[in-house]
Design a protein around this motif. Structure first.
Motif, PDB file in Angstrom:
ATOM      1  N   ARG A  98       0.833  -1.213   0.000  1.00 37.82           N
ATOM      2  CA  ARG A  98       0.000   0.000   0.000  1.00 37.82           C
ATOM      3  C   ARG A  98       0.860   1.253   0.000  1.00 37.82           C
ATOM      4  NH1 ARG A  98      -2.353   1.384   5.672  1.00 37.82           N
ATOM      5  NH2 ARG A  98      -0.084   1.587   5.882  1.00 37.82           N
ATOM      6  N   ASP A  99       1.860   1.280   0.865  1.00 33.63           N
ATOM      7  CA  ASP A  99       2.702   2.470   0.978  1.00 33.63           C
ATOM      8  C   ASP A  99       3.579   2.656  -0.268  1.00 33.63           C
ATOM      9  OD1 ASP A  99       1.589   2.791   3.474  1.00 33.63           O
ATOM     10  OD2 ASP A  99       3.293   1.904   4.541  1.00 33.63           O
ATOM     11  N   ALA A 100       4.044   1.544  -0.833  1.00 33.64           N
ATOM     12  CA  ALA A 100       4.929   1.634  -1.997  1.00 33.64           C
ATOM     13  C   ALA A 100       4.194   2.104  -3.244  1.00 33.64           C
ATOM     14  CB  ALA A 100       5.583   0.277  -2.251  1.00 33.64           C
ATOM     15  N   THR A 101       2.907   1.776  -3.335  1.00 33.65           N
ATOM     16  CA  THR A 101       2.131   2.128  -4.529  1.00 33.65           C
ATOM     17  C   THR A 101       1.273   3.365  -4.325  1.00 33.65           C
ATOM     18  OG1 THR A 101       0.352   0.605  -3.864  1.00 33.65           O
ATOM     19  CG2 THR A 101       2.075  -0.261  -5.319  1.00 33.65           C
ATOM     20  N   GLY A 102       1.304   3.917  -3.123  1.00 36.68           N
ATOM     21  CA  GLY A 102       0.563   5.146  -2.868  1.00 36.68           C
ATOM     22  C   GLY A 102      -0.925   4.975  -2.701  1.00 36.68           C
ATOM     23  N   GLY A 103      -1.375   3.776  -2.387  1.00 34.68           N
ATOM     24  CA  GLY A 103      -2.813   3.560  -2.208  1.00 34.68           C
ATOM     25  C   GLY A 103      -3.121   2.106  -1.941  1.00 34.68           C
ATOM     26  N   TYR A 104      -4.404   1.830  -1.826  1.00 35.66           N
ATOM     27  CA  TYR A 104      -4.865   0.493  -1.451  1.00 35.66           C
ATOM     28  C   TYR A 104      -5.203  -0.398  -2.649  1.00 35.66           C
ATOM     29  CZ  TYR A 104      -5.400   1.953   3.447  1.00 35.66           C
ATOM     30  OH  TYR A 104      -5.167   2.382   4.732  1.00 35.66           O
ATOM     31  N   GLN A 105      -5.312   0.162  -3.851  1.00 34.08           N
ATOM     32  CA  GLN A 105      -5.841  -0.606  -4.975  1.00 34.08           C
ATOM     33  C   GLN A 105      -4.966  -1.794  -5.358  1.00 34.08           C
ATOM     34  OE1 GLN A 105      -5.548   2.714  -4.772  1.00 34.08           O
ATOM     35  NE2 GLN A 105      -7.233   3.781  -5.828  1.00 34.08           N
ATOM     36  N   VAL A 106      -3.668  -1.553  -5.553  1.00 34.71           N
ATOM     37  CA  VAL A 106      -2.767  -2.634  -5.956  1.00 34.71           C
ATOM     38  C   VAL A 106      -2.702  -3.703  -4.866  1.00 34.71           C
ATOM     39  CG1 VAL A 106      -0.386  -3.226  -6.534  1.00 34.71           C
ATOM     40  CG2 VAL A 106      -1.418  -1.146  -7.459  1.00 34.71           C
ATOM     41  N   MET A 107      -2.674  -3.266  -3.619  1.00 35.33           N
ATOM     42  CA  MET A 107      -2.665  -4.212  -2.503  1.00 35.33           C
ATOM     43  C   MET A 107      -3.892  -5.112  -2.543  1.00 35.33           C
ATOM     44  SD  MET A 107      -4.334  -4.817   0.599  1.00 35.33           S
ATOM     45  CE  MET A 107      -5.082  -3.222   0.922  1.00 35.33           C
ATOM     46  N   GLY A 108      -5.078  -4.529  -2.796  1.00 36.30           N
ATOM     47  CA  GLY A 108      -6.302  -5.323  -2.849  1.00 36.30           C
ATOM     48  C   GLY A 108      -6.268  -6.375  -3.948  1.00 36.30           C
ATOM     49  N   ILE A 109      -5.731  -6.005  -5.100  1.00 36.29           N
ATOM     50  CA  ILE A 109      -5.627  -6.962  -6.209  1.00 36.29           C
ATOM     51  C   ILE A 109      -4.660  -8.086  -5.855  1.00 36.29           C
ATOM     52  CG2 ILE A 109      -4.832  -7.250  -8.588  1.00 36.29           C
ATOM     53  CD1 ILE A 109      -5.827  -4.366  -9.093  1.00 36.29           C
ATOM     54  N   ALA A 110      -3.518  -7.738  -5.270  1.00 38.27           N
ATOM     55  CA  ALA A 110      -2.520  -8.750  -4.918  1.00 38.27           C
ATOM     56  C   ALA A 110      -3.069  -9.748  -3.911  1.00 38.27           C
ATOM     57  CB  ALA A 110      -1.264  -8.068  -4.363  1.00 38.27           C
ATOM     58  N   VAL A 111      -3.773  -9.271  -2.899  1.00 39.99           N
ATOM     59  CA  VAL A 111      -4.345 -10.178  -1.899  1.00 39.99           C
ATOM     60  C   VAL A 111      -5.450 -11.022  -2.531  1.00 39.99           C
ATOM     61  CG1 VAL A 111      -5.590 -10.312   0.291  1.00 39.99           C
ATOM     62  CG2 VAL A 111      -3.731  -8.672   0.019  1.00 39.99           C
ATOM     63  N   GLY A 112      -6.240 -10.426  -3.423  1.00 42.29           N
ATOM     64  CA  GLY A 112      -7.277 -11.190  -4.112  1.00 42.29           C
ATOM     65  C   GLY A 112      -6.696 -12.338  -4.928  1.00 42.29           C
ATOM     66  N   VAL A 113      -5.584 -12.090  -5.601  1.00 38.82           N
ATOM     67  CA  VAL A 113      -4.919 -13.149  -6.373  1.00 38.82           C
ATOM     68  C   VAL A 113      -4.415 -14.247  -5.441  1.00 38.82           C
ATOM     69  CG1 VAL A 113      -2.911 -13.670  -7.806  1.00 38.82           C
ATOM     70  CG2 VAL A 113      -4.321 -11.656  -8.307  1.00 38.82           C
ATOM     71  N   LEU A 114      -3.835 -13.864  -4.299  1.00 42.72           N
ATOM     72  CA  LEU A 114      -3.361 -14.856  -3.335  1.00 42.72           C
ATOM     73  C   LEU A 114      -4.513 -15.738  -2.844  1.00 42.72           C
ATOM     74  CD1 LEU A 114      -1.072 -15.957  -1.511  1.00 42.72           C
ATOM     75  CD2 LEU A 114      -1.728 -14.223   0.176  1.00 42.72           C
ATOM     76  N   ILE A 115      -5.659 -15.139  -2.594  1.00 46.13           N
ATOM     77  CA  ILE A 115      -6.834 -15.900  -2.149  1.00 46.13           C
ATOM     78  C   ILE A 115      -7.252 -16.912  -3.214  1.00 46.13           C
ATOM     79  CG2 ILE A 115      -9.319 -15.678  -1.715  1.00 46.13           C
ATOM     80  CD1 ILE A 115      -8.667 -13.074  -0.200  1.00 46.13           C
ATOM     81  N   MET A 116      -7.248 -16.499  -4.470  1.00 44.74           N
ATOM     82  CA  MET A 116      -7.645 -17.420  -5.533  1.00 44.74           C
ATOM     83  C   MET A 116      -6.632 -18.549  -5.707  1.00 44.74           C
ATOM     84  SD  MET A 116      -9.523 -15.058  -8.428  1.00 44.74           S
ATOM     85  CE  MET A 116      -8.343 -13.708  -8.457  1.00 44.74           C
ATOM     86  N   LEU A 117      -5.360 -18.238  -5.591  1.00 43.41           N
ATOM     87  CA  LEU A 117      -4.335 -19.284  -5.683  1.00 43.41           C
ATOM     88  C   LEU A 117      -4.481 -20.292  -4.542  1.00 43.41           C
ATOM     89  CD1 LEU A 117      -1.186 -17.186  -6.682  1.00 43.41           C
ATOM     90  CD2 LEU A 117      -2.510 -18.740  -8.138  1.00 43.41           C
ATOM     91  N   GLY A 118      -4.730 -19.807  -3.333  1.00 43.18           N
ATOM     92  CA  GLY A 118      -4.937 -20.710  -2.209  1.00 43.18           C
ATOM     93  C   GLY A 118      -6.146 -21.591  -2.390  1.00 43.18           C
ATOM     94  N   THR A 119      -7.203 -21.030  -2.962  1.00 42.48           N
ATOM     95  CA  THR A 119      -8.425 -21.801  -3.216  1.00 42.48           C
ATOM     96  C   THR A 119      -8.156 -22.953  -4.172  1.00 42.48           C
ATOM     97  OG1 THR A 119      -9.821 -19.860  -2.862  1.00 42.48           O
ATOM     98  CG2 THR A 119     -10.749 -21.667  -4.159  1.00 42.48           C
ATOM     99  N   ILE A 120      -7.490 -22.661  -5.255  1.00 43.93           N
ATOM    100  CA  ILE A 120      -7.185 -23.700  -6.242  1.00 43.93           C
ATOM    101  C   ILE A 120      -6.273 -24.761  -5.637  1.00 43.93           C
ATOM    102  CG2 ILE A 120      -6.045 -24.141  -8.454  1.00 43.93           C
ATOM    103  CD1 ILE A 120      -6.952 -21.282  -9.286  1.00 43.93           C
TER     104      ILE A 120
END
Length: 435
Positions: A160-182
């Motif tokens: 979040r701090d490196a990208t200046g906001g929450y958007q990229v962080m949200g996408i990255a965590v969402g991808v991690l959740i999908m990978l864990g599901t599979i």
């Protein structure tokens, strides 16, 4: 039942990528997102975080009954987890949409998560009936959970701090959740479900099942109380570093110190349970967790190394209060299924996850109320100067408040909590139930 292979242990454990990410990031960052990006008052923000999780109190038992009636749990795990991943990416995607958007998406996300988490928790009772193997499974799962919490707890704020906001962080965590599901879907291929009669879909059946199992009620109550404390700690990490210690960059360090010991001490909890039983291990972990938090109230006058040490000792206790309740839940579930002849893993898991979800949501709510009582000043850029009362509130909310919740469970951790124990380690013969 055949022994659980290492591959299956690993496969089941990867499901903690989902539970760890979804359980950590909203609890850690959603309250600061609302108070210091959207400018929502602290008390209101706490309620906004609480409501979608409170909805799960009603939904999770329903998801459990549906899962019991449907048979295989893996399809639920796959569909629920993938939807959670997509919705999580959307949660932080549009800050200009305001708090109403966040609330709706978080509600949908919590709904999808119920249909992932409940079948996932219920599956443990169907992987093995061996008393010690369940502890072993939980240590594997909690090791992955600790690693996930470590990655998300330290990495999400940094991203979040490196990208200046929450958007990229949200996408990255969402991808991690999908990978864990599979991963968990593939890794648990071939797991069969129980063949007992269905418990029934009515609310009355749920009430009767919980009413007739005092051990389940006792275990659930203890776990819920402590989960509120854990939720309060997670919600307070950023405020502890930024407001109390005056250095926002300490947040990842505090989080690493809190979570990293969990991966190291898991074998210790397994050996302790094998020698003295899960109840004793649970009690020891509780006292370590609460004691370290209580000492942490000295953080404003203690050197930084001591603060980090206190966080590490808290993490040792935290790992134990994660392992033992879930392992004991599987034991209680098996006892009840053998006693009644009805399939209850999903039902109990639904009630359990409803309590846990509500508790973890109450944590940020409690912390938000403590901040509000201290006069915390919200802003849209996190730069507001806080009064001394808010600093004290941030400190007490991170230390004394969660310690009190953890200690409130101690009277419940008596001999009546321990399920029938297999002392042989083979699962073939059960010892007499502890009186």
């Amino acid at each position: 039942m055949a022994p659980v292979t290492r591959a299956r242990r690993a496969g089941y454990s990867t499901g903690s990528l989902v539970t760890g990410a979804f359980g950590t990031v909203p609890g850690l960052l959603l309250l600061p997102y609302l108070t210091d990006t959207l400018g929502i008052p602290a008390a209101t923000a706490g309620l906004l975080v609480l409501f979608p999780k409170a909805w799960d109190v009603l939904l999770n038992p329903v998801a459990g009954r549906i899962s019991d009636r449907a048979g295989p749990r893996r399809p639920f795990i796959l569909r629920g987890g993938l939807i959670v991943g997509v919705l999580f990416a959307l949660l932080f995607a549009f800050p200009a949409a305001g708090a109403g958007y966040v609330e709706v998406v978080f509600l949908l996300c919590a709904t999808a998560y119920a249909f992932y988490q409940v079948p996932y928790v219920a599956m443990l009772a169907e992987l093995t009936t061996d008393y010690h193997e369940r502890t072993r499974l939980m240590t594997w799962r909690m090791a992955v959970l600790a690693l996930t919490i470590l990655i998300c707890g330290a990495g999400a704020p940094a991203l979040r701090d490196a990208t200046g906001g929450y958007q990229v962080m949200g996408i990255a965590v969402g991808v991690l959740i999908m990978l864990g599901t599979i991963a968990v879907f593939v890794g648990t291929r071939g797991v069969t479900f129980q063949t007992q009669a269905d418990t029934g879909a009515g609310f009355g059946a749920l009430v009767r099942a919980v009413r007739d199992s005092p051990r389940f009620r006792r275990l659930l109550t203890a776990s819920v109380l402590q989960a509120i404390g854990v939720g309060t700690v997670l919600a307070g990490v950023e405020y502890m570093s930024r407001v109390v210690l005056g250095n926002k960059s300490l947040q990842p360090l505090l989080f690493v110190a809190f979570v990293a010991p969990a991966m190291i001490v898991m074998p210790f909890w397994q050996r302790l349970a094998a020698r003295h039983g899960k109840r004793v291990g649970y009690l020891v972990a509780t006292l370590i967790f609460a004691g370290a938090l209580t000492v942490s109230v000295l953080a404003r006058v203690a050197p930084l190394w001591a603060v980090i040490l206190f966080a590490g000792i808290t993490g040792v206790g935290y790992s134990g209060i994660q392992v033992f309740p879930f392992a004991m839940l599987a034991d209680v579930t098996t006892e009840e299924e053998e006693r009644t002849g009805a399939r209850r893993a999903g039902l109990f898991a639904g009630v359990w996850t409803a309590g846990e979800t509500l508790a973890l949501a109450l944590g940020p709510g409690v912390y938000g109320l403590v901040l509000a009582a201290g006069g915390y000043v919200s802003s849209t850029d996190g730069s507001a100067v806080q009064p001394e009362s808010a600093v004290v509130a941030a400190l007490l909310g991170f230390t004394i408040v969660p310690a009190l919740f953890a200690l409130a469970a101690v009277p419940l951790l008596n001999r009546k909590l321990e399920a029938a124990r297999d002392t042989s380690g083979s699962g073939a013969d059960r010892a007499q139930e502890v009186a």
